[in-house]
Scaffold this motif. Sequence first.
Motif, PDB file in Angstrom:
ATOM      1  N   GLY A 269      11.855  19.813  22.142  1.00 22.09           N
ATOM      2  CA  GLY A 269      11.839  19.531  20.613  1.00 22.09           C
ATOM      3  C   GLY A 269      12.888  20.033  19.606  1.00 22.09           C
ATOM      4  O   GLY A 269      13.870  20.881  19.880  1.00 22.09           O
ATOM      5  N   GLU A 270      13.028  19.543  18.271  1.00 26.11           N
ATOM      6  CA  GLU A 270      13.923  19.953  17.386  1.00 26.11           C
ATOM      7  C   GLU A 270      14.065  21.550  17.139  1.00 26.11           C
ATOM      8  O   GLU A 270      15.101  21.844  17.156  1.00 26.11           O
ATOM      9  CB  GLU A 270      13.458  19.444  16.151  1.00 26.11           C
ATOM     10  N   ASP A 271      12.815  22.325  17.174  1.00 21.59           N
ATOM     11  CA  ASP A 271      12.800  23.820  17.153  1.00 21.59           C
ATOM     12  C   ASP A 271      13.599  24.426  18.146  1.00 21.59           C
ATOM     13  O   ASP A 271      13.850  25.436  17.962  1.00 21.59           O
ATOM     14  CB  ASP A 271      11.468  24.174  16.696  1.00 21.59           C
ATOM     15  N   GLU A 272      13.397  23.750  19.470  1.00 24.40           N
ATOM     16  CA  GLU A 272      14.103  24.504  20.611  1.00 24.40           C
ATOM     17  C   GLU A 272      15.218  24.422  20.797  1.00 24.40           C
ATOM     18  O   GLU A 272      16.021  24.983  21.654  1.00 24.40           O
ATOM     19  CB  GLU A 272      13.100  24.108  21.952  1.00 24.40           C
ATOM     20  N   ALA A 273      15.858  23.282  20.339  1.00 27.93           N
ATOM     21  CA  ALA A 273      17.226  22.947  20.331  1.00 27.93           C
ATOM     22  C   ALA A 273      18.345  24.108  20.440  1.00 27.93           C
ATOM     23  O   ALA A 273      18.374  24.678  19.450  1.00 27.93           O
ATOM     24  CB  ALA A 273      17.616  21.653  19.701  1.00 27.93           C
TER      25      ALA A 273
ATOM     26  N   ARG B 216      20.112  23.037  25.562  1.00 18.65           N
ATOM     27  CA  ARG B 216      18.862  22.309  25.281  1.00 18.65           C
ATOM     28  C   ARG B 216      19.157  21.646  24.316  1.00 18.65           C
ATOM     29  O   ARG B 216      19.604  21.892  22.957  1.00 18.65           O
ATOM     30  CB  ARG B 216      17.836  23.222  24.762  1.00 18.65           C
TER      31      ARG B 216
ATOM     32  N   SER C  18      17.895  18.472  21.371  1.00 24.19           N
ATOM     33  CA  SER C  18      16.908  17.803  20.549  1.00 24.19           C
ATOM     34  C   SER C  18      16.315  16.412  21.256  1.00 24.19           C
ATOM     35  O   SER C  18      17.452  15.712  21.250  1.00 24.19           O
ATOM     36  CB  SER C  18      17.052  17.776  19.021  1.00 24.19           C
TER      37      SER C  18
ATOM     38  N   SER D  24      18.709  13.722  19.257  1.00 27.51           N
ATOM     39  CA  SER D  24      19.833  13.761  19.278  1.00 27.51           C
ATOM     40  C   SER D  24      20.377  12.352  19.751  1.00 27.51           C
ATOM     41  O   SER D  24      19.646  11.771  20.832  1.00 27.51           O
ATOM     42  CB  SER D  24      20.534  14.904  20.126  1.00 27.51           C
TER      43      SER D  24
END
Length: 158
Positions: free
Chosen positions: A109-113, A119, A121, A124
């Motif tokens: 997910g976006e917040d984990e990228a 990692r 998104s 992307s």
Amino acid sequence: MQKFPLTVTGANKLRAELEELKTVIRPRIIQAIAEAREHGDLKENAEYHAAREQQSFAEGRIAEIEGKLANANIIDVTKTDANGKVVFGATVKIEDLDSGKEVTYQIVGEDEANIKEGRISVGSPIARALIGKEEGDTVIVKAPGGDIEYEIIAVEYI
């Protein structure tokens, strides 16, 4: 409110951060505010103002994490039946067909990228090109510097 994808690992990291904020950071800040109050006049008390600023930041972060967890669609990739397809949470090893360079990415997910940790998104360009493809497929990624052709070497669900 729209749900957003989050891996189990990402959710666990957020929960751990939330737990630390609530059980360690928040009590420490409350203690610092209490000590600063004992020093007298609050208008010119830099320690008090600094502690209140920390409290504001911590409470904001707590609210942000609680909101993210409440709106997360937590996906456990180990329980998927993707049958070799690239899906959210999958770890994909790809080879740049021009340079021969191999890289491994997990689609998160976006917040984990975090590109340094491998990692990327789900939104992307590389992830969008890989989603739904299988081991052995060739994909073309539309990058700002031009099209890049990759071959999918391996897909893992860990």
